[in-house]
Design a protein around this motif. Sequence first.
Motif, PDB file in Angstrom:
ATOM      1  N   LEU A  24      13.711 -18.684 -50.570  1.00 31.66           N
ATOM      2  CA  LEU A  24      15.088 -18.506 -50.711  1.00 31.66           C
ATOM      3  C   LEU A  24      15.655 -17.772 -49.286  1.00 31.66           C
ATOM      4  O   LEU A  24      16.558 -18.464 -48.735  1.00 31.66           O
ATOM      5  CB  LEU A  24      15.173 -17.651 -51.773  1.00 31.66           C
ATOM      6  N   LEU A  25      14.567 -17.133 -48.619  1.00 35.15           N
ATOM      7  CA  LEU A  25      15.228 -16.280 -47.263  1.00 35.15           C
ATOM      8  C   LEU A  25      15.246 -17.579 -46.218  1.00 35.15           C
ATOM      9  O   LEU A  25      16.048 -17.693 -45.504  1.00 35.15           O
ATOM     10  CB  LEU A  25      14.380 -15.203 -46.966  1.00 35.15           C
ATOM     11  N   GLN A  26      14.243 -18.317 -46.431  1.00 35.09           N
ATOM     12  CA  GLN A  26      14.147 -19.670 -45.260  1.00 35.09           C
ATOM     13  C   GLN A  26      15.276 -20.422 -45.478  1.00 35.09           C
ATOM     14  O   GLN A  26      15.916 -20.874 -44.580  1.00 35.09           O
ATOM     15  CB  GLN A  26      12.971 -20.071 -45.613  1.00 35.09           C
ATOM     16  N   ALA A  27      15.581 -20.682 -46.744  1.00 37.14           N
ATOM     17  CA  ALA A  27      16.719 -21.353 -47.116  1.00 37.14           C
ATOM     18  C   ALA A  27      17.924 -20.829 -46.612  1.00 37.14           C
ATOM     19  O   ALA A  27      18.990 -21.533 -45.961  1.00 37.14           O
ATOM     20  CB  ALA A  27      16.958 -22.066 -48.569  1.00 37.14           C
ATOM     21  N   LEU A  28      18.203 -19.542 -46.871  1.00 39.50           N
ATOM     22  CA  LEU A  28      19.501 -18.940 -46.588  1.00 39.50           C
ATOM     23  C   LEU A  28      19.569 -19.012 -44.727  1.00 39.50           C
ATOM     24  O   LEU A  28      20.780 -18.869 -44.668  1.00 39.50           O
ATOM     25  CB  LEU A  28      19.551 -17.635 -47.122  1.00 39.50           C
ATOM     26  N   LYS A  29      18.624 -18.764 -44.091  1.00 34.92           N
ATOM     27  CA  LYS A  29      18.559 -18.642 -42.779  1.00 34.92           C
ATOM     28  C   LYS A  29      19.062 -19.917 -42.144  1.00 34.92           C
ATOM     29  O   LYS A  29      19.564 -19.718 -40.966  1.00 34.92           O
ATOM     30  CB  LYS A  29      16.949 -18.432 -42.345  1.00 34.92           C
ATOM     31  N   SER A  30      18.848 -21.074 -43.016  1.00 38.80           N
ATOM     32  CA  SER A  30      19.473 -22.237 -42.350  1.00 38.80           C
ATOM     33  C   SER A  30      21.128 -22.031 -42.273  1.00 38.80           C
ATOM     34  O   SER A  30      21.731 -22.778 -41.695  1.00 38.80           O
ATOM     35  CB  SER A  30      19.196 -23.472 -42.881  1.00 38.80           C
ATOM     36  N   HIS A  31      21.741 -21.300 -43.033  1.00 40.24           N
ATOM     37  CA  HIS A  31      22.988 -20.947 -42.894  1.00 40.24           C
ATOM     38  C   HIS A  31      23.325 -19.707 -42.104  1.00 40.24           C
ATOM     39  O   HIS A  31      24.448 -19.755 -41.470  1.00 40.24           O
ATOM     40  CB  HIS A  31      23.739 -20.807 -44.324  1.00 40.24           C
ATOM     41  N   PHE A  32      22.568 -18.561 -42.114  1.00 40.92           N
ATOM     42  CA  PHE A  32      22.834 -17.630 -41.474  1.00 40.92           C
ATOM     43  C   PHE A  32      21.544 -17.108 -40.848  1.00 40.92           C
ATOM     44  O   PHE A  32      20.637 -16.276 -41.033  1.00 40.92           O
ATOM     45  CB  PHE A  32      22.971 -16.353 -42.195  1.00 40.92           C
ATOM     46  N   PRO A  33      21.123 -17.569 -39.441  1.00 41.64           N
ATOM     47  CA  PRO A  33      20.201 -17.419 -38.718  1.00 41.64           C
ATOM     48  C   PRO A  33      19.901 -16.053 -38.231  1.00 41.64           C
ATOM     49  O   PRO A  33      18.672 -15.542 -38.164  1.00 41.64           O
ATOM     50  CB  PRO A  33      20.304 -18.542 -37.377  1.00 41.64           C
ATOM     51  N   SER A  34      20.815 -15.462 -38.296  1.00 39.27           N
ATOM     52  CA  SER A  34      20.751 -13.931 -37.787  1.00 39.27           C
ATOM     53  C   SER A  34      20.896 -12.932 -38.671  1.00 39.27           C
ATOM     54  O   SER A  34      21.269 -11.792 -38.560  1.00 39.27           O
ATOM     55  CB  SER A  34      21.682 -13.805 -36.516  1.00 39.27           C
ATOM     56  N   MET A  35      20.752 -13.141 -40.005  1.00 37.98           N
ATOM     57  CA  MET A  35      21.155 -12.315 -41.350  1.00 37.98           C
ATOM     58  C   MET A  35      20.186 -11.039 -41.076  1.00 37.98           C
ATOM     59  O   MET A  35      19.037 -11.252 -40.819  1.00 37.98           O
ATOM     60  CB  MET A  35      20.941 -13.069 -42.408  1.00 37.98           C
ATOM     61  N   ASP A  36      20.521 -10.133 -41.579  1.00 37.17           N
ATOM     62  CA  ASP A  36      19.862  -8.906 -41.902  1.00 37.17           C
ATOM     63  C   ASP A  36      19.406  -8.789 -43.196  1.00 37.17           C
ATOM     64  O   ASP A  36      20.202  -8.961 -44.420  1.00 37.17           O
ATOM     65  CB  ASP A  36      20.637  -7.668 -41.569  1.00 37.17           C
ATOM     66  N   VAL A  37      18.122  -8.690 -43.540  1.00 41.60           N
ATOM     67  CA  VAL A  37      17.370  -8.646 -44.982  1.00 41.60           C
ATOM     68  C   VAL A  37      16.545  -7.293 -44.926  1.00 41.60           C
ATOM     69  O   VAL A  37      15.860  -7.345 -44.162  1.00 41.60           O
ATOM     70  CB  VAL A  37      16.382  -9.941 -44.846  1.00 41.60           C
ATOM     71  N   GLU A  38      16.831  -6.587 -45.807  1.00 43.29           N
ATOM     72  CA  GLU A  38      15.900  -5.350 -45.995  1.00 43.29           C
ATOM     73  C   GLU A  38      15.511  -5.220 -47.615  1.00 43.29           C
ATOM     74  O   GLU A  38      16.358  -5.795 -48.623  1.00 43.29           O
ATOM     75  CB  GLU A  38      16.702  -4.197 -45.900  1.00 43.29           C
ATOM     76  N   VAL A 376      23.652 -18.837 -54.258  1.00 42.05           N
ATOM     77  CA  VAL A 376      23.944 -17.679 -53.657  1.00 42.05           C
ATOM     78  C   VAL A 376      25.029 -17.897 -52.864  1.00 42.05           C
ATOM     79  O   VAL A 376      26.134 -17.081 -52.901  1.00 42.05           O
ATOM     80  CB  VAL A 376      22.448 -17.048 -53.139  1.00 42.05           C
ATOM     81  N   LEU A 377      25.197 -19.016 -51.734  1.00 40.25           N
ATOM     82  CA  LEU A 377      26.430 -19.024 -51.101  1.00 40.25           C
ATOM     83  C   LEU A 377      27.525 -19.348 -51.855  1.00 40.25           C
ATOM     84  O   LEU A 377      28.625 -18.898 -51.561  1.00 40.25           O
ATOM     85  CB  LEU A 377      25.913 -20.210 -50.087  1.00 40.25           C
ATOM     86  N   SER A 378      27.533 -20.044 -53.102  1.00 38.42           N
ATOM     87  CA  SER A 378      28.835 -20.085 -53.683  1.00 38.42           C
ATOM     88  C   SER A 378      29.302 -18.922 -54.356  1.00 38.42           C
ATOM     89  O   SER A 378      30.360 -18.660 -54.332  1.00 38.42           O
ATOM     90  CB  SER A 378      28.194 -21.269 -54.999  1.00 38.42           C
ATOM     91  N   LEU A 379      28.282 -17.960 -54.965  1.00 35.35           N
ATOM     92  CA  LEU A 379      28.845 -16.970 -55.366  1.00 35.35           C
ATOM     93  C   LEU A 379      29.499 -16.077 -54.350  1.00 35.35           C
ATOM     94  O   LEU A 379      30.550 -15.482 -54.665  1.00 35.35           O
ATOM     95  CB  LEU A 379      27.551 -15.898 -55.943  1.00 35.35           C
ATOM     96  N   MET A 380      28.745 -16.012 -53.087  1.00 33.23           N
ATOM     97  CA  MET A 380      29.378 -15.127 -52.142  1.00 33.23           C
ATOM     98  C   MET A 380      30.961 -15.561 -51.618  1.00 33.23           C
ATOM     99  O   MET A 380      31.667 -14.913 -51.207  1.00 33.23           O
ATOM    100  CB  MET A 380      28.571 -15.349 -50.896  1.00 33.23           C
ATOM    101  N   HIS A 381      30.784 -16.758 -51.668  1.00 33.08           N
ATOM    102  CA  HIS A 381      31.978 -17.949 -51.502  1.00 33.08           C
ATOM    103  C   HIS A 381      33.091 -17.416 -52.307  1.00 33.08           C
ATOM    104  O   HIS A 381      34.184 -16.835 -51.887  1.00 33.08           O
ATOM    105  CB  HIS A 381      31.972 -19.165 -51.060  1.00 33.08           C
ATOM    106  N   ASP A 382      32.940 -17.238 -53.564  1.00 31.05           N
ATOM    107  CA  ASP A 382      33.903 -16.900 -54.648  1.00 31.05           C
ATOM    108  C   ASP A 382      34.180 -15.665 -54.672  1.00 31.05           C
ATOM    109  O   ASP A 382      35.524 -15.351 -55.093  1.00 31.05           O
ATOM    110  CB  ASP A 382      33.181 -17.243 -56.077  1.00 31.05           C
ATOM    111  N   LYS A 383      33.121 -14.770 -54.067  1.00 32.12           N
ATOM    112  CA  LYS A 383      33.789 -13.302 -54.030  1.00 32.12           C
ATOM    113  C   LYS A 383      34.468 -13.073 -52.572  1.00 32.12           C
ATOM    114  O   LYS A 383      34.571 -11.547 -52.433  1.00 32.12           O
ATOM    115  CB  LYS A 383      32.400 -12.417 -54.437  1.00 32.12           C
ATOM    116  N   GLY A 384      34.545 -13.971 -51.888  1.00 29.22           N
ATOM    117  CA  GLY A 384      35.304 -13.715 -50.501  1.00 29.22           C
ATOM    118  C   GLY A 384      34.342 -13.038 -49.756  1.00 29.22           C
ATOM    119  O   GLY A 384      34.688 -12.008 -48.593  1.00 29.22           O
ATOM    120  N   LEU A 385      32.965 -13.118 -49.666  1.00 26.34           N
ATOM    121  CA  LEU A 385      32.127 -12.401 -48.799  1.00 26.34           C
ATOM    122  C   LEU A 385      31.640 -13.198 -47.801  1.00 26.34           C
ATOM    123  O   LEU A 385      30.584 -12.822 -46.762  1.00 26.34           O
ATOM    124  CB  LEU A 385      30.839 -12.069 -49.621  1.00 26.34           C
ATOM    125  N   MET A 386      32.159 -14.355 -47.304  1.00 27.21           N
ATOM    126  CA  MET A 386      31.967 -15.228 -46.400  1.00 27.21           C
ATOM    127  C   MET A 386      33.036 -16.098 -46.136  1.00 27.21           C
ATOM    128  O   MET A 386      33.898 -16.351 -46.859  1.00 27.21           O
ATOM    129  CB  MET A 386      30.813 -16.032 -46.699  1.00 27.21           C
TER     130      MET A 386
END
Length: 395
Positions: A24-38, A376-386
């Motif tokens: 999942l993180l690898q797939a998300l990085k294709s959208h956000f290459p510099s995302m912070d993950v903890e 996950v991206l769709s949820l973030m979009h609907d919540k105005g997080l991106m």
Amino acid sequence: MNSQRVKIAIVAGEASGDILGAGLLQALKSHFPSMDVEGIGGDLMLAQGLHSLYPMERLSVMGLTEVLGRLPELLKLRKRLAEHWKQNPPDVFIGIDAPDFTLGLEEQLKAAGIATVHYVSPSVWAWRKKRIFKIKRSTDLMLTLLPFEAAFYEEHQQRVAFVGHPLADDIPLVPDVQTAKSQLNIASSKRVVALLPGSRKSEVSQLARVFLQTAQALHKHDPDLVFLLPAANQKRYQELKTLIAEEFAELDVQLLLKQSQIAMEASDAILIASGTATLEAMLYKKPMVVAYRMSSLTYCILSRMITSQWVSLPNLLAQQTLIPELLQQKATPALMTEALLNALDNTGYRESLVDRFTEIHLRLRQGASEKAADAVLSLMHDKGLMPADLEVHNV
């Protein structure tokens, strides 16, 4: 891609969750290459850029008595994580499996206004169905690996996405039996039975001996059979090695370390503990006999709570009895031997299983990591997080 720095919080509690989280993180990085993950994860998630707040081993606890013994520590850990993320809110929190730990954490974070995702449905459709109410309080989005799980959540108006299973993406539709046999130095003409008594100490202690007794009985029917016994880790390897030396020294069984998939691929039939491994065996298109034993008290309690007709994933996915399930008193060498002889010798049965297992494999082959990331991206979009201009696929 987008240059916005997105903060992802994520928790996985065991090896299977580490695999899902890394994909999942690898797939998300294709959208956000510099995302912070903890959060918490294993080596695979660390390789995808996870900053680990605590070692994953802190969460890897199985069994009622072990959980009770560690409960104060686990509750304290969950409280610390909740306080940390309330003070330093991520854009989204993703809990992977381990529902007794992660759902409680999700509930606190969702109440604090943080978007929450749960990856891998608890078996709420099979037992403790009232957990759906806690899930709805805790989780903005449920990601399910299996299609019938998604249908259950849709019935209860819980946002859900069926993403398929990563194993279905990784395992080929047609197994390469001869190459697998060659890698294990097994003659192509030999018939192979794989014995998989589970990965946990309690499973191995309950099942390994009766599995090996079944192998002895099968050997009497066919002395040319080859038996493979993969151990999940070094501790299980030593336990099984000792058991074989003390009680089954005359049995020709090849003990393997962490080679369960190649053992499955090389096999002609599998004797296997109920669990996720049955899904792998199905994806390798193998006839199998599923067995399980637990303490009488635990079985008495669980059998009253479980409403599903089946326990193995192949039968649940097919919604019919494709493979035998031998539980508790039925998990005997005699019954397992009889079922395995049918699995080895009944050509029509074997061919019908391959057809059904292939159908299910295709249904589960969805590109799980990419589909989970889209959800996950769709949820973030609907919540105005991106930003609205980021491309998000419909799920």
